[in-house]
Motif scaffolding. Structure first.
Motif, mmCIF file in Angstrom:
data_model
loop_
_atom_site.group_PDB
_atom_site.id
_atom_site.type_symbol
_atom_site.label_atom_id
_atom_site.label_comp_id
_atom_site.label_asym_id
_atom_site.label_seq_id
_atom_site.Cartn_x
_atom_site.Cartn_y
_atom_site.Cartn_z
ATOM 1 N N LEU A 133 -6.035 85.306 41.695
ATOM 2 C CA LEU A 133 -5.877 86.123 40.505
ATOM 3 C C LEU A 133 -4.738 86.800 40.132
ATOM 4 O O LEU A 133 -4.068 86.748 38.903
ATOM 5 C CB LEU A 133 -7.199 87.151 40.400
ATOM 6 N N ALA A 134 -3.960 87.267 41.251
ATOM 7 C CA ALA A 134 -2.692 87.905 40.971
ATOM 8 C C ALA A 134 -1.821 86.949 40.283
ATOM 9 O O ALA A 134 -0.896 87.349 39.481
ATOM 10 C CB ALA A 134 -2.358 88.333 42.179
ATOM 11 N N THR A 135 -1.654 85.842 40.834
ATOM 12 C CA THR A 135 -0.894 84.735 40.305
ATOM 13 C C THR A 135 -1.288 84.463 39.148
ATOM 14 O O THR A 135 -0.085 84.221 38.118
ATOM 15 C CB THR A 135 -0.631 83.602 41.411
ATOM 16 N N HIS A 136 -2.259 84.095 38.928
ATOM 17 C CA HIS A 136 -3.098 83.612 37.458
ATOM 18 C C HIS A 136 -2.761 84.554 36.291
ATOM 19 O O HIS A 136 -2.427 84.093 35.284
ATOM 20 C CB HIS A 136 -4.542 83.360 37.547
ATOM 21 N N CYS A 138 -0.591 87.206 36.223
ATOM 22 C CA CYS A 138 0.585 87.936 36.143
ATOM 23 C C CYS A 138 1.741 86.948 36.705
ATOM 24 O O CYS A 138 2.966 87.164 36.142
ATOM 25 C CB CYS A 138 0.661 89.232 37.252
ATOM 26 N N GLY A 139 1.465 86.114 37.585
ATOM 27 C CA GLY A 139 2.683 85.380 37.981
ATOM 28 C C GLY A 139 3.794 84.577 37.008
ATOM 29 O O GLY A 139 4.862 84.625 37.139
ATOM 30 N N GLY A 140 2.986 83.851 36.104
ATOM 31 C CA GLY A 140 3.669 83.027 35.014
ATOM 32 C C GLY A 140 4.539 84.111 34.206
ATOM 33 O O GLY A 140 5.653 83.587 33.740
ATOM 34 N N SER A 141 3.939 85.154 33.838
ATOM 35 C CA SER A 141 4.621 86.124 32.846
ATOM 36 C C SER A 141 5.662 86.632 33.574
ATOM 37 O O SER A 141 6.634 86.897 32.873
ATOM 38 C CB SER A 141 3.690 87.063 32.066
ATOM 39 N N LEU A 142 5.442 87.144 34.747
ATOM 40 C CA LEU A 142 6.402 87.664 35.590
ATOM 41 C C LEU A 142 7.409 86.936 35.716
ATOM 42 O O LEU A 142 8.857 87.331 35.708
ATOM 43 C CB LEU A 142 5.788 87.969 36.920
ATOM 44 N N HIS A 143 7.460 85.596 36.179
ATOM 45 C CA HIS A 143 8.298 84.625 36.527
ATOM 46 C C HIS A 143 9.343 84.442 35.267
ATOM 47 O O HIS A 143 10.539 84.292 35.201
ATOM 48 C CB HIS A 143 7.847 83.521 36.900
ATOM 49 N N ALA A 144 8.858 84.249 34.066
ATOM 50 C CA ALA A 144 9.277 83.905 32.769
ATOM 51 C C ALA A 144 9.818 85.146 32.211
ATOM 52 O O ALA A 144 11.316 84.801 31.811
ATOM 53 C CB ALA A 144 8.171 83.528 31.637
ATOM 54 N N ALA A 145 9.622 86.380 32.468
ATOM 55 C CA ALA A 145 10.272 87.461 31.922
ATOM 56 C C ALA A 145 11.499 87.711 32.805
ATOM 57 O O ALA A 145 12.693 87.896 32.505
ATOM 58 C CB ALA A 145 9.619 88.752 32.090
ATOM 59 N N TRP A 146 11.393 87.264 34.363
ATOM 60 C CA TRP A 146 12.441 87.686 35.382
ATOM 61 C C TRP A 146 13.732 86.646 34.992
ATOM 62 O O TRP A 146 14.615 87.022 35.001
ATOM 63 C CB TRP A 146 11.879 87.394 36.704
ATOM 64 N N GLU A 186 4.185 93.581 37.708
ATOM 65 C CA GLU A 186 4.294 93.922 39.167
ATOM 66 C C GLU A 186 3.360 94.769 39.689
ATOM 67 O O GLU A 186 2.614 94.709 40.695
ATOM 68 C CB GLU A 186 5.669 94.349 39.674
ATOM 69 N N ARG A 187 3.143 95.915 38.744
ATOM 70 C CA ARG A 187 2.085 96.922 39.075
ATOM 71 C C ARG A 187 0.776 96.192 38.676
ATOM 72 O O ARG A 187 -0.173 96.589 39.774
ATOM 73 C CB ARG A 187 2.304 98.130 38.040
ATOM 74 N N TRP A 188 0.542 95.253 37.722
ATOM 75 C CA TRP A 188 -0.536 94.819 37.735
ATOM 76 C C TRP A 188 -1.026 93.770 38.624
ATOM 77 O O TRP A 188 -2.095 93.573 39.335
ATOM 78 C CB TRP A 188 -0.883 94.043 36.210
#
Length: 287
Positions: A133-136, A138-146, A186-188
């Motif tokens: 769930l953490a990856t599902h 938040c992971g994609g959005s976090l990677h794209a923003a980064w 990251e917090r979520w």
């Protein structure tokens, strides 16, 4: 389409049934109120004399996106409490499955004034399920923003529905400060990290013990790695007035709905089967 302004956000909703006990159903994932099975369950409950709210959480369907709060589910729970008050449907029986069960739990715990009862199923838990769930979420959005920026986040397939159904959300994405957005993701994401004192992500066990309203917990399937049976049983033991019951389907329901989702139109299509147990429990416990 009906909308309400809650906490500065435009929230899409429908109310099914004109009178009777107020209920609210919250779906899981980032699925909308129009995902197959949600409206159908609301309709069966309404036919039994209830007034049922279905709604699009922030970041789902017709509603505005929002990237605030200690976790996505807690932010959504605060909005649900405000929506129930806005619609004069509080206190309501708060019900939901999967991610919707998490939002329902947090609403009941943090906003007891809007909660008459609580009914939950497919409660996310277990090390594997939570890490997925953490990856599902938040992971994609976090990677794209980064790596690329907010335009790349908005272009992700996971956000296509909220952009199509609420075009103003594109402006909201692009207005996000990239560093602040990364911090939020990251917090979520961290909220899903398994903890010994927390069976439900973002909800300490002591908070679960504070829920006083009658609560119905459907036991998860033993084969379900995403909503573990141990999580449902532990939660039923934590909440003081909880009743643990068997669901109206077999052990492999989650797996089979995933396998047949394209053929059947969705993974919640059999949720209407919950209605008899929900109505019976509400009649017994809430009068």
């Amino acid at each position: 389409m009906a909308t309400a302004m809650v906490n500065g956000l435009s929230i899409g909703y429908d109310v099914i049934g004109r009178r009777g006990r107020p209920w609210v159903i919250t779906p899981g994932g980032r699925f909308s109120k129009d995902y197959p099975g949600v409206r159908e369950l609301a309709g069966v409950l309404a036919d039994s004399g209830n007034r049922v709210l279905i709604w699009d959480r922030p970041n789902c369907g017709e509603s505005d996106v929002c990237f605030e709060g200690s976790s996505e589910s807690e932010m959504q729970a605060d909005v649900l409490a405000g929506l129930l008050a806005h619609l004069d449907m509080a206190p309501a029986v708060i019900a939901g499955g999967s991610g919707g069960s998490r939002v329902s739990l947090l609403t009941a715990a943090n906003h007891p004034d809007v909660t008459a009862g609580l009914a939950i199923w497919w409660i996310s838990g277990g090390v594997y399920g939570l890490m997925v769930l953490a990856t599902h979420y938040c992971g994609g959005s976090l990677h794209a923003a980064w790596t690329e920026g907010m335009e790349a986040v908005a272009a992700l397939p996971e956000w296509s529905e909220v952009l199509e159904r609420n075009p103003g959300n594109l402006r909201r994405f692009l207005a996000q400060d990239r560093r602040s957005f990364i911090s939020t993701m990251e917090r979520w994401m961290q909220a899903y990290c398994p903890r010994d004192d927390q069976h439900v992500p973002g909800m300490p066990d002591d908070l679960a013990r504070s829920i006083k309203v009658p609560t119905l917990v459907f036991r998860s399937g033993e084969s379900d790695a995403f909503h573990t049976r141990a999580t449902s049983e532990a939660l039923a033991s934590l909440v003081p007035n909880a009743r643990l019951v068997e669901p109206p389907w077999g052990d492999r329901e989650w797996i089979e709905r995933q396998e047949e989702r394209e053929k059947l139109g969705g993974i919640f299509v059999r949720w209407p089967l919950l209605a008899p147990a929900l109505n019976s429990w509400a009649s017994d416990e809430l009068g």
